[in-house]
Design a protein around this motif. Structure first.
Motif, mmCIF file in Angstrom:
data_model
loop_
_atom_site.group_PDB
_atom_site.id
_atom_site.type_symbol
_atom_site.label_atom_id
_atom_site.label_comp_id
_atom_site.label_asym_id
_atom_site.label_seq_id
_atom_site.Cartn_x
_atom_site.Cartn_y
_atom_site.Cartn_z
ATOM 1 N N VAL A 59 0.845 -1.197 0.000
ATOM 2 C CA VAL A 59 0.000 0.000 0.000
ATOM 3 C C VAL A 59 0.880 1.247 0.000
ATOM 4 N N LEU A 60 1.965 1.233 0.754
ATOM 5 C CA LEU A 60 2.890 2.363 0.764
ATOM 6 C C LEU A 60 3.535 2.562 -0.609
ATOM 7 N N CYS A 61 3.875 1.473 -1.281
ATOM 8 C CA CYS A 61 4.421 1.571 -2.649
ATOM 9 C C CYS A 61 3.395 2.207 -3.588
ATOM 10 N N ASP A 62 2.164 1.776 -3.475
ATOM 11 C CA ASP A 62 1.100 2.363 -4.301
ATOM 12 C C ASP A 62 0.925 3.849 -3.974
ATOM 13 N N THR A 63 1.048 4.188 -2.691
ATOM 14 C CA THR A 63 0.951 5.589 -2.270
ATOM 15 C C THR A 63 2.063 6.416 -2.904
ATOM 16 N N ILE A 64 3.271 5.869 -2.921
ATOM 17 C CA ILE A 64 4.394 6.568 -3.549
ATOM 18 C C ILE A 64 4.083 6.811 -5.021
ATOM 19 N N GLU A 65 3.695 5.768 -5.716
ATOM 20 C CA GLU A 65 3.453 5.883 -7.148
ATOM 21 C C GLU A 65 2.296 6.826 -7.462
ATOM 22 N N ASN A 66 1.280 6.848 -6.614
ATOM 23 C CA ASN A 66 0.149 7.755 -6.833
ATOM 24 C C ASN A 66 0.495 9.208 -6.532
ATOM 25 N N SER A 67 1.502 9.433 -5.696
ATOM 26 C CA SER A 67 1.872 10.800 -5.344
ATOM 27 C C SER A 67 2.872 11.410 -6.325
ATOM 28 N N LEU A 68 3.436 10.591 -7.195
ATOM 29 C CA LEU A 68 4.457 11.055 -8.128
ATOM 30 C C LEU A 68 3.976 10.940 -9.563
ATOM 31 N N ASP A 69 4.543 11.755 -10.431
ATOM 32 C CA ASP A 69 4.264 11.534 -11.843
ATOM 33 C C ASP A 69 5.128 10.360 -12.317
ATOM 34 N N THR A 70 4.870 9.876 -13.499
ATOM 35 C CA THR A 70 5.538 8.673 -14.010
ATOM 36 C C THR A 70 7.047 8.822 -14.017
ATOM 37 N N ARG A 71 7.539 9.977 -14.474
ATOM 38 C CA ARG A 71 8.985 10.195 -14.556
ATOM 39 C C ARG A 71 9.625 10.131 -13.172
ATOM 40 N N GLU A 72 8.991 10.764 -12.181
ATOM 41 C CA GLU A 72 9.539 10.766 -10.821
ATOM 42 C C GLU A 72 9.567 9.356 -10.239
ATOM 43 N N ALA A 73 8.497 8.597 -10.441
ATOM 44 C CA ALA A 73 8.446 7.230 -9.930
ATOM 45 C C ALA A 73 9.524 6.365 -10.586
ATOM 46 N N GLU A 74 9.678 6.498 -11.893
ATOM 47 C CA GLU A 74 10.704 5.725 -12.594
ATOM 48 C C GLU A 74 12.099 6.134 -12.147
ATOM 49 N N LEU A 75 12.304 7.413 -11.903
ATOM 50 C CA LEU A 75 13.598 7.900 -11.435
ATOM 51 C C LEU A 75 13.942 7.295 -10.076
ATOM 52 N N LEU A 76 12.997 7.300 -9.148
ATOM 53 C CA LEU A 76 13.260 6.720 -7.830
ATOM 54 C C LEU A 76 13.504 5.215 -7.919
ATOM 55 N N LYS A 77 12.747 4.529 -8.753
ATOM 56 C CA LYS A 77 12.966 3.089 -8.922
ATOM 57 C C LYS A 77 14.356 2.824 -9.495
ATOM 58 N N ALA A 78 14.754 3.625 -10.464
ATOM 59 C CA ALA A 78 16.088 3.470 -11.046
ATOM 60 C C ALA A 78 17.161 3.747 -10.001
ATOM 61 N N TYR A 79 16.912 4.733 -9.138
ATOM 62 C CA TYR A 79 17.895 5.104 -8.122
ATOM 63 C C TYR A 79 18.078 4.013 -7.069
ATOM 64 N N THR A 80 17.124 3.106 -6.930
ATOM 65 C CA THR A 80 17.315 1.979 -6.009
ATOM 66 C C THR A 80 18.309 0.975 -6.573
ATOM 67 N N ARG A 81 18.544 1.029 -7.887
ATOM 68 C CA ARG A 81 19.438 0.061 -8.537
ATOM 69 C C ARG A 81 20.708 0.673 -9.107
ATOM 70 N N PHE A 82 20.664 1.963 -9.425
ATOM 71 C CA PHE A 82 21.788 2.605 -10.086
ATOM 72 C C PHE A 82 22.194 3.874 -9.353
ATOM 73 N N SER A 83 23.408 4.320 -9.584
ATOM 74 C CA SER A 83 23.871 5.570 -8.974
ATOM 75 C C SER A 83 23.313 6.756 -9.756
ATOM 76 N N ALA A 84 23.383 7.907 -9.136
ATOM 77 C CA ALA A 84 22.934 9.132 -9.814
ATOM 78 C C ALA A 84 23.771 9.382 -11.058
ATOM 79 N N SER A 85 25.047 9.062 -10.997
ATOM 80 C CA SER A 85 25.919 9.240 -12.172
ATOM 81 C C SER A 85 25.480 8.351 -13.325
ATOM 82 N N GLU A 86 25.132 7.116 -13.010
ATOM 83 C CA GLU A 86 24.685 6.190 -14.050
ATOM 84 C C GLU A 86 23.383 6.664 -14.679
ATOM 85 N N ILE A 87 22.475 7.139 -13.852
ATOM 86 C CA ILE A 87 21.196 7.647 -14.357
ATOM 87 C C ILE A 87 21.427 8.887 -15.209
#
Length: 175
Positions: A59-87
């Motif tokens: 439910v918290l994950c859904d809350t995060i995704e509903n509070s963000l636009d698509t780009r922001e959600a994808e950016l945060l998901k990418a940041y869990t796996r990659f560094s800011a430099s890589e992104i």
């Protein structure tokens, strides 16, 4: 709180399997012939509490995704796996912009968490004793802390600081 937001997103794809495992464990515990009734009951209650917290994390994950636009959600998901430099390299933008966008997205997610009653203390209370969450939280905190600490700052002629780009190539990571 940023690390809890990232932890939730890092675990999002594992939550359903973890909840299903809890269901199987509870069924097995309830059918155990070796345990006395009270200890079997306590075990099932403990497993169901763990499952409740896992489902709440979804439910918290859904809350995060509903509070963000698509780009922001994808950016945060990418940041869990990659560094800011890589992104930044993959997107062709400045790493400082990636950090700024991550900070803004995390702030929005934190506000969404707070609206439903979750702040850092509640996250630590509800998830601080579940191994999967603790391991992921510590891993993210360690990696992101190291990433920030290893960022070399360089003085530019006008006195502003910029961050030197990491030397690691990411061309294959986003393919």
């Amino acid at each position: 709180m940023e690390f809890w937001v990232l932890t939730a997103l890092a675990l999002e794809n594992k939550l359903e399997a973890a909840a299903e495992k809890c269901t199987e464990e509870a069924e097995e515990a309830s059918l155990s012939l070796c345990a006395d009734t009270f200890s079997a009951y306590e075990k099932v209650v403990g497993i169901n509490d763990k499952k409740r917290r896992i489902v709440n994390m979804k439910v918290l994950c859904d809350t995060i995704e509903n509070s963000l636009d698509t780009r922001e959600a994808e950016l945060l998901k990418a940041y869990t796996r990659f560094s800011a430099s890589e992104i930044a390299e993959h997107l062709g933008i400045n790493r400082l912009r990636v950090y700024r966008d991550i900070k803004r997205a995390c702030a929005k997610a934190e506000k969404a968490f707070a609206r439903i009653g979750f702040k850092k203390a509640e996250m630590e209370r509800d998830y601080g004793d579940l191994a999967l969450f603790v391991r992921t939280y510590r891993r993210i905190k360690r990696l992101k802390g190291r990433e920030r600490a290893s960022s070399e700052s360089v003085e530019v002629s006008d006195g502003d600081k910029i961050f030197a780009a990491d030397k690691q190539s990411v061309s294959t990571l986003f393919a």
